[in-house]
Design a protein around this motif. Structure first.
Motif, PDB file in Angstrom:
ATOM      1  N   VAL A 160       0.830  -1.245   0.039  1.00 15.76           N
ATOM      2  CA  VAL A 160       0.176  -0.095  -0.185  1.00 15.76           C
ATOM      3  C   VAL A 160       0.915   1.231   0.155  1.00 15.76           C
ATOM      4  N   ILE A 161       1.993   1.273   0.844  1.00 13.98           N
ATOM      5  CA  ILE A 161       2.836   2.509   0.937  1.00 13.98           C
ATOM      6  C   ILE A 161       3.336   2.701  -0.414  1.00 13.98           C
ATOM      7  N   ILE A 162       4.268   1.997  -0.878  1.00 14.89           N
ATOM      8  CA  ILE A 162       4.816   1.943  -2.343  1.00 14.89           C
ATOM      9  C   ILE A 162       3.801   2.236  -3.181  1.00 14.89           C
ATOM     10  N   GLN A 163       2.538   1.728  -3.488  1.00 20.14           N
ATOM     11  CA  GLN A 163       1.545   2.184  -4.259  1.00 20.14           C
ATOM     12  C   GLN A 163       1.134   3.656  -4.192  1.00 20.14           C
ATOM     13  N   ILE A 164       1.105   3.986  -2.988  1.00 23.12           N
ATOM     14  CA  ILE A 164       0.723   5.497  -2.373  1.00 23.12           C
ATOM     15  C   ILE A 164       1.800   6.335  -2.810  1.00 23.12           C
ATOM     16  N   ILE A 165       3.167   6.086  -2.816  1.00 23.35           N
ATOM     17  CA  ILE A 165       4.117   6.865  -3.380  1.00 23.35           C
ATOM     18  C   ILE A 165       4.401   6.923  -4.693  1.00 23.35           C
ATOM     19  N   TYR A 166       4.020   5.710  -5.509  1.00 24.85           N
ATOM     20  CA  TYR A 166       4.077   6.059  -6.841  1.00 24.85           C
ATOM     21  C   TYR A 166       2.804   6.936  -7.437  1.00 24.85           C
ATOM     22  N   LEU A 267      11.791   4.492 -18.492  1.00 24.76           N
ATOM     23  CA  LEU A 267      10.937   3.571 -19.384  1.00 24.76           C
ATOM     24  C   LEU A 267      10.211   2.750 -18.544  1.00 24.76           C
ATOM     25  N   LEU A 268      10.498   2.115 -17.222  1.00 26.16           N
ATOM     26  CA  LEU A 268       9.702   1.393 -16.497  1.00 26.16           C
ATOM     27  C   LEU A 268       8.755   2.170 -15.832  1.00 26.16           C
ATOM     28  N   PHE A 269       8.974   3.437 -15.669  1.00 22.68           N
ATOM     29  CA  PHE A 269       8.030   4.490 -15.047  1.00 22.68           C
ATOM     30  C   PHE A 269       6.978   4.465 -15.698  1.00 22.68           C
ATOM     31  N   ASN A 270       7.131   4.550 -16.943  1.00 21.21           N
ATOM     32  CA  ASN A 270       5.670   4.641 -18.103  1.00 21.21           C
ATOM     33  C   ASN A 270       5.208   3.383 -18.321  1.00 21.21           C
ATOM     34  N   PHE A 271       5.477   2.296 -17.958  1.00 17.14           N
ATOM     35  CA  PHE A 271       5.115   1.111 -18.085  1.00 17.14           C
ATOM     36  C   PHE A 271       4.187   0.530 -16.785  1.00 17.14           C
ATOM     37  N   GLU A 272       4.076   1.359 -15.755  1.00 19.66           N
ATOM     38  CA  GLU A 272       3.526   0.684 -14.609  1.00 19.66           C
ATOM     39  C   GLU A 272       2.199   0.771 -14.360  1.00 19.66           C
ATOM     40  N   SER A 414      12.896   3.847 -10.688  1.00 24.51           N
ATOM     41  CA  SER A 414      13.929   2.709 -10.302  1.00 24.51           C
ATOM     42  C   SER A 414      13.573   2.158  -8.842  1.00 24.51           C
ATOM     43  N   LEU A 415      13.172   2.983  -8.081  1.00 21.28           N
ATOM     44  CA  LEU A 415      12.803   2.758  -6.439  1.00 21.28           C
ATOM     45  C   LEU A 415      11.666   1.802  -6.465  1.00 21.28           C
ATOM     46  N   VAL A 416      10.566   2.133  -7.123  1.00 17.70           N
ATOM     47  CA  VAL A 416       9.191   1.504  -6.930  1.00 17.70           C
ATOM     48  C   VAL A 416       8.917   0.480  -8.080  1.00 17.70           C
ATOM     49  N   SER A 417       9.061   0.759  -9.360  1.00 14.72           N
ATOM     50  CA  SER A 417       8.567  -0.241 -10.217  1.00 14.72           C
ATOM     51  C   SER A 417       9.114  -1.633 -10.261  1.00 14.72           C
TER      52      SER A 417
END
Length: 476
Positions: A160-166, A267-272, A414-417
């Motif tokens: 939940v926390i990493i999804q909120i961050i993202y 690139l990964l950020f945009n595919f999340e 890089s941190l979350v995806s």
């Protein structure tokens, strides 16, 4: 057949009544501090699956069960994939090298299709009926529920926390993006980027009243039309700028390893889209079309994004700007592309605001009442509407203070995806479905998780270094 005791809180015994082609369920649930309401059972005649809502406070989260079409689901998924970093993807291709970027892009698409399906499968358990047939029962309603089934309450909070961050990062960057585009598009108005960001915030504020994914899919469809039109404009203009007689393709561009890893983060950020899988799947009327919907969504987005990224790279080479819009000529083309991006930002904002609120609700903070009404037709509590407005204003605050758009985006990616999209889906699937997995599936999941973990560490270190260097040079 008796299911295992999920999280030491729930137990379900299902008996199938074949004469009525239905189901009668004796459901018992241990009362817990998190919820004291009884579970409800729903049956999908379309694809023969049962799903149980164990948590009464979440009954109004996604809208009425199974009302949405596969097209509406695809709109929400594609809107997630066409992420906030779309302006910087051609720049990421330049920084990472064309061939390497294409390979990463295609591999990411294939793996993300696979892990998205893993997340959806983890929402279900197989139940054997008296005649020996297997029925799929949807015993979990969110990514957080899957994490809790595997890692307990700490796992739930981690996801939940990493999804909120993202989602907060994306919502913040959409406001910054719109503000930056508007100040460049209308310089004669004399408004600063801050004030244009405030104007954008006012425009997205009504989205606090959109409470279901089915309604938000209309907004997502408008956003997809806007961004597709922007892509086509950039592709057409770039194609017209290509000088085939002087352009030469370089298979081995001189690319630094740090620039390559930061580009991978972009690139990964945009595919999340992993944070949206459970909710989107739950709204589908025919869940048997989920796999086809995911295949189409990622395939469509990958093809369009590749064309949008490769054509400017060919046309402008090393002159590709951090924002591709800055390669457009001043005048109607620049204004059209900028306004299409602003429309994309405004009509995508409701989707991410929805998931921010949803994840705050999933935190199960006892001091806070639910963020939703008892049913989708019931309005949320007054405090919840105020809370939604506070979230929007918080994003405005961060949008004002966050500089260096692409660098920050690469850091978050890089941190979350790696965790949300690659590592956790594989670990959760092994944990929940190990007895049904083949050796090939086990090896595939372990390989994806290990590579993503190592690559994630490397990308995080590189993007953090890049971000610190950028800040150091900006503020001597």
């Amino acid at each position: 057949m008796e299911l295992d005791d999920y999280n030491e809180k729930t137990k379900l015994v299902s008996t199938f009544d074949e004469t009525s082609n239905g189901i009668t369920c004796d459901t018992t649930k241990q009362k817990s501090a998190a919820s004291s309401q009884d579970p409800t059972v729903h049956f999908s005649q379309t694809n023969g699956t049962f799903f149980i809502n164990f948590d009464g406070i979440n009954s109004g989260r996604f809208g009425d069960f199974g009302e949405g079409s596969a097209f509406q689901a695809a709109c929400n998924i594609c809107n997630c994939i066409f992420g906030v970093g779309i302006l910087s993807i051609p720049y990421a291709f330049k920084e990472g090298g064309l061939v390497a970027a294409i390979v990463i892009f295609c591999l990411a698409c294939i793996v993300l299709v696979y892990t998205s399906k893993l997340i959806a499968r983890c929402l279900y358990d197989d139940v054997e009926s008296p005649d020996g047939t297997i029925k799929k029962v949807r015993t979990r309603s969110s990514y957080a529920d899957i994490a809790q089934a595997c890692w307990g309450e700490h796992g739930r909070r981690f996801i939940v926390i990493i999804q909120i961050i993202y989602c907060m990062a994306v919502a913040t960057l959409y406001l910054e993006l719109a503000g930056a585009m508007l100040v460049e598009t209308f310089p004669k108005f004399g408004l600063s980027k801050l004030w244009w960001t405030v104007v954008t915030t006012v425009l997205v504020l009504p989205s606090i009243f959109l409470r279901t994914l089915i309604k938000i899919s209309i907004s997502s469809f408008i956003a997809i039309l806007a961004i597709s039109s922007m892509f086509i404009s950039v592709i057409v203009y770039s194609a017209m700028e290509i000088n085939s007689s002087t352009w030469q393709f370089e298979y081995t561009p001189n690319v630094g390893i740090r620039a390559f890893t930061v580009s991978c983060g972009v690139l990964l950020f945009n595919f999340e889209a992993s944070f949206a899988i459970a909710g989107v799947e739950e709204t589908m009327k025919d869940r048997s079309k989920f796999d086809s919907m995911i295949n189409f969504s990622y395939g469509f987005c990958t093809i369009l994004l590749l064309a949008y990224s490769i054509t400017p790279y060919i046309a402008f080479g090393n002159d590709v700007k951090e924002f591709i819009v800055y390669n457009m000529p001043a005048g109607p083309v620049f204004i059209a592309v900028s306004l299409l991006l602003v429309l994309k930002a405004i009509f995508t904002y409701p989707l991410f605001l929805f998931f921010i609120i949803d994840n705050f609700d999933l935190l199960r903070v006892n001091a806070l009442p639910p963020c939703y009404g008892p049913t989708p037709k019931d309005p949320p509590p007054v405090w919840a509407t105020i809370f939604r407005a506070v979230i929007v204003l918080s994003c405005l605050f961060f949008a004002v203070i966050v500089p260096h758009f692409a660098k920050f985006m690469g850091f978050i990616g890089s941190l979350v995806s790696p965790w949300m999209s690659f590592i956790c889906p594989c670990i959760f699937y092994i944990k929940l479905k190990f007895q049904y997995m083949s050796n090939i599936q086990i090896i595939t999941c372990v390989t994806i998780a290990v590579i993503a973990f190592l690559f994630g560490i490397f990308m995080t270190v590189a993007s953090t270094t890049e971000l610190l260097i950028t800040f150091a040079t900006s503020f001597p």
